[in-house]
Design a protein around this motif. Structure first.
Motif, PDB file in Angstrom:
ATOM      1  N   THR A  43       0.844  -1.256  -0.145  1.00  0.00           N
ATOM      2  CA  THR A  43      -0.031  -0.156  -0.110  1.00  0.00           C
ATOM      3  C   THR A  43       1.003   1.183   0.108  1.00  0.00           C
ATOM      4  O   THR A  43       2.401   1.269   0.022  1.00  0.00           O
ATOM      5  CB  THR A  43      -0.931  -0.038   1.083  1.00  0.00           C
ATOM      6  OG1 THR A  43      -1.791   1.089   0.997  1.00  0.00           O
ATOM      7  CG2 THR A  43       0.030  -0.075   2.611  1.00  0.00           C
ATOM      8  N   GLU A  44       0.329   2.381   0.006  1.00  0.00           N
ATOM      9  CA  GLU A  44       0.877   3.727  -0.069  1.00  0.00           C
ATOM     10  C   GLU A  44       0.273   4.667   0.896  1.00  0.00           C
ATOM     11  O   GLU A  44      -0.905   4.990   0.708  1.00  0.00           O
ATOM     12  CB  GLU A  44       0.814   4.201  -1.411  1.00  0.00           C
ATOM     13  CG  GLU A  44       1.605   5.668  -1.620  1.00  0.00           C
ATOM     14  CD  GLU A  44       1.182   6.289  -3.172  1.00  0.00           C
ATOM     15  OE1 GLU A  44       1.234   7.595  -3.206  1.00  0.00           O
ATOM     16  OE2 GLU A  44       1.087   5.703  -4.043  1.00  0.00           O
ATOM     17  N   HIS A  45       1.304   5.291   1.794  1.00  0.00           N
ATOM     18  CA  HIS A  45       0.677   6.165   2.823  1.00  0.00           C
ATOM     19  C   HIS A  45       1.883   7.165   2.799  1.00  0.00           C
ATOM     20  O   HIS A  45       3.172   6.786   3.043  1.00  0.00           O
ATOM     21  CB  HIS A  45       0.272   5.663   3.970  1.00  0.00           C
ATOM     22  CG  HIS A  45      -0.851   5.042   4.066  1.00  0.00           C
ATOM     23  ND1 HIS A  45      -0.991   3.525   3.633  1.00  0.00           N
ATOM     24  CD2 HIS A  45      -2.156   5.360   4.215  1.00  0.00           C
ATOM     25  CE1 HIS A  45      -2.229   3.202   3.646  1.00  0.00           C
ATOM     26  NE2 HIS A  45      -3.156   4.112   4.121  1.00  0.00           N
ATOM     27  N   VAL A  77      -1.653   5.278  -5.332  1.00  0.00           N
ATOM     28  CA  VAL A  77      -2.430   6.468  -5.427  1.00  0.00           C
ATOM     29  C   VAL A  77      -2.538   7.234  -6.448  1.00  0.00           C
ATOM     30  O   VAL A  77      -1.428   7.974  -6.771  1.00  0.00           O
ATOM     31  CB  VAL A  77      -2.434   7.322  -4.196  1.00  0.00           C
ATOM     32  CG1 VAL A  77      -3.285   8.386  -4.060  1.00  0.00           C
ATOM     33  CG2 VAL A  77      -2.556   6.492  -2.802  1.00  0.00           C
ATOM     34  N   GLY A 108      -7.205   7.133  -3.201  1.00  0.00           N
ATOM     35  CA  GLY A 108      -6.402   7.318  -1.958  1.00  0.00           C
ATOM     36  C   GLY A 108      -7.429   8.083  -1.029  1.00  0.00           C
ATOM     37  O   GLY A 108      -8.544   7.975  -0.853  1.00  0.00           O
ATOM     38  N   TYR A 124      -8.318  14.284  -6.451  1.00  0.00           N
ATOM     39  CA  TYR A 124      -8.702  13.313  -5.414  1.00  0.00           C
ATOM     40  C   TYR A 124     -10.375  13.087  -5.975  1.00  0.00           C
ATOM     41  O   TYR A 124     -10.878  11.732  -5.978  1.00  0.00           O
ATOM     42  CB  TYR A 124      -9.081  13.619  -4.000  1.00  0.00           C
ATOM     43  CG  TYR A 124      -9.744  12.744  -3.191  1.00  0.00           C
ATOM     44  CD1 TYR A 124      -9.350  11.407  -2.749  1.00  0.00           C
ATOM     45  CD2 TYR A 124     -11.089  13.285  -2.611  1.00  0.00           C
ATOM     46  CE1 TYR A 124     -10.238  10.813  -1.919  1.00  0.00           C
ATOM     47  CE2 TYR A 124     -11.870  12.432  -2.067  1.00  0.00           C
ATOM     48  CZ  TYR A 124     -11.457  11.094  -1.502  1.00  0.00           C
ATOM     49  OH  TYR A 124     -12.274  10.327  -0.738  1.00  0.00           O
TER      50      TYR A 124
END
Length: 327
Positions: A43-45, A77, A108, A124
């Protein structure tokens, strides 16, 4: 059904250094391969001590070399990346991973990283242009008059994370399978799949339902009540921690302990949790209802390294064999 392990690289609210947190994730992946899991997902944060992976793509590349499992991103994202750059990286991982890589993308969360890397709230809210460009570049192997290198003979596996019918319809429009978000009820997931199928057919796309990917939190314990309470406790703590270090781009009321508990219990109604037999039954039930060919399971919601490892180790021997539908 292929069973995939999500690697959030969760710090569980501790001040453990990144070396430790990332080491835990690599241990989970190694144990998953030994236990008979099929895939791992990254995942991506950004900018938060809650989770320690800012690049799903980079982590996926590492895991392709470190394991023999399938590897996917859930998600890269999309508003944070140029779609053609993502297409290039996907083509590369498709080759070096011998076809084991799946690019999962999504919008995201509305947090500050979207202002650092992308177009903020506007990016977004509307990912349609980026998604169309990504799909076109992967399918055609080119962008305008520039060829993608390395080339790919056909579009590598691609999926869009969705938690609503409009997003499901967007994926259907482009002939892209879904990753069904973990916070959505089974009834709503079924509605999303139906909307996707209708839209895809209207745009001339034929998509095998087994190409879609389910996702859910996951816990195993000796009793079903213990497993569910484990996840409720972990999710409650996760909700109260939030994402320290980041800021939301939309105004949100402060979450109280009571509110977090109510949300955790609501989320727990849509998870896979129980003793091994109950977990197997729930997996069979989801497969029957949704028809997806893959599921991403998220044991880090249980709130500790030990709970994650218990679930990862027991799943292969005690759950997955019983989750298989008879031929």
């Amino acid at each position: 059904m292929k069973h995939g392990l999500m690697l959030f690289t969760d710090s569980f609210g501790s001040d453990a250094p990144s070396t430790d947190v990332l080491g835990w994730a690599l241990t989970y992946a190694a144990e998953a391969e030994r236990a008979g899991w099929d895939e791992v997902w990254t995942t991506e944060h950004h900018f938060t001590s809650a989770v320690h992976t800012p690049s799903a793509i980079a982590m996926a590349a590492f895991l392709l070399g470190r394991t023999g499992l399938g590897v996917g991103t859930a998600v890269a994202v999309l508003p944070n990346h140029h779609p053609v750059a993502l297409a290039e990286q996907t083509a590369l991982l498709h080759h070096v991973g011998d076809g084991r890589f799946t690019l999962g993308v999504g919008r995201g969360q509305p947090r500050g990283d979207l202002e650092v890397f992308g177009d903020g709230l506007a990016g977004y809210r509307d990912i349609s242009g980026r998604l169309a460009l990504l799909e076109s570049a992967l399918r055609a192997g080119e962008f305008e008059d520039v060829r993608l290198v390395p080339d790919v003979p056909e579009r590598p596996p691609l999926a869009l994370s969705a938690a609503s019918v409009p997003t499901a319809r967007l994926a259907g429009q482009h002939g892209i399978p879904l990753i069904l978000g973990p916070f959505v009820s089974l009834a709503d997931k079924r509605a999303m799949l139906d909307a996707h199928a209708e839209t895809a057919a209207g745009h001339g796309h034929r998509i095998d339902p087994a190409d879609h990917i389910d996702s859910t939190y996951f816990a195993i314990a000796d009793t079903t009540d213990a497993a569910r309470e484990l996840l409720i406790d972990g999710l409650r703590a996760q909700l109260l921690r939030g994402a320290p270090g980041t800021r939301s781009l939309v105004e949100q009321p402060e979450l109280t302990a009571e509110g977090a508990d109510a949300m955790a219990r609501k989320l727990a109604a849509n998870v896979v949790a129980g003793d091994p037999d109950e977990c197997a039954r729930q997996l069979r039930e989801r497969e029957e209802l949704l028809g997806t060919g893959r599921i991403i399971l998220m044991p880090e919601g249980a709130g500790s390294v030990e709970a994650v490892l218990t679930t990862v180790r027991r799943a292969g021997a005690e759950v997955f064999p019983g989750a298989c539908r008879p031929a």
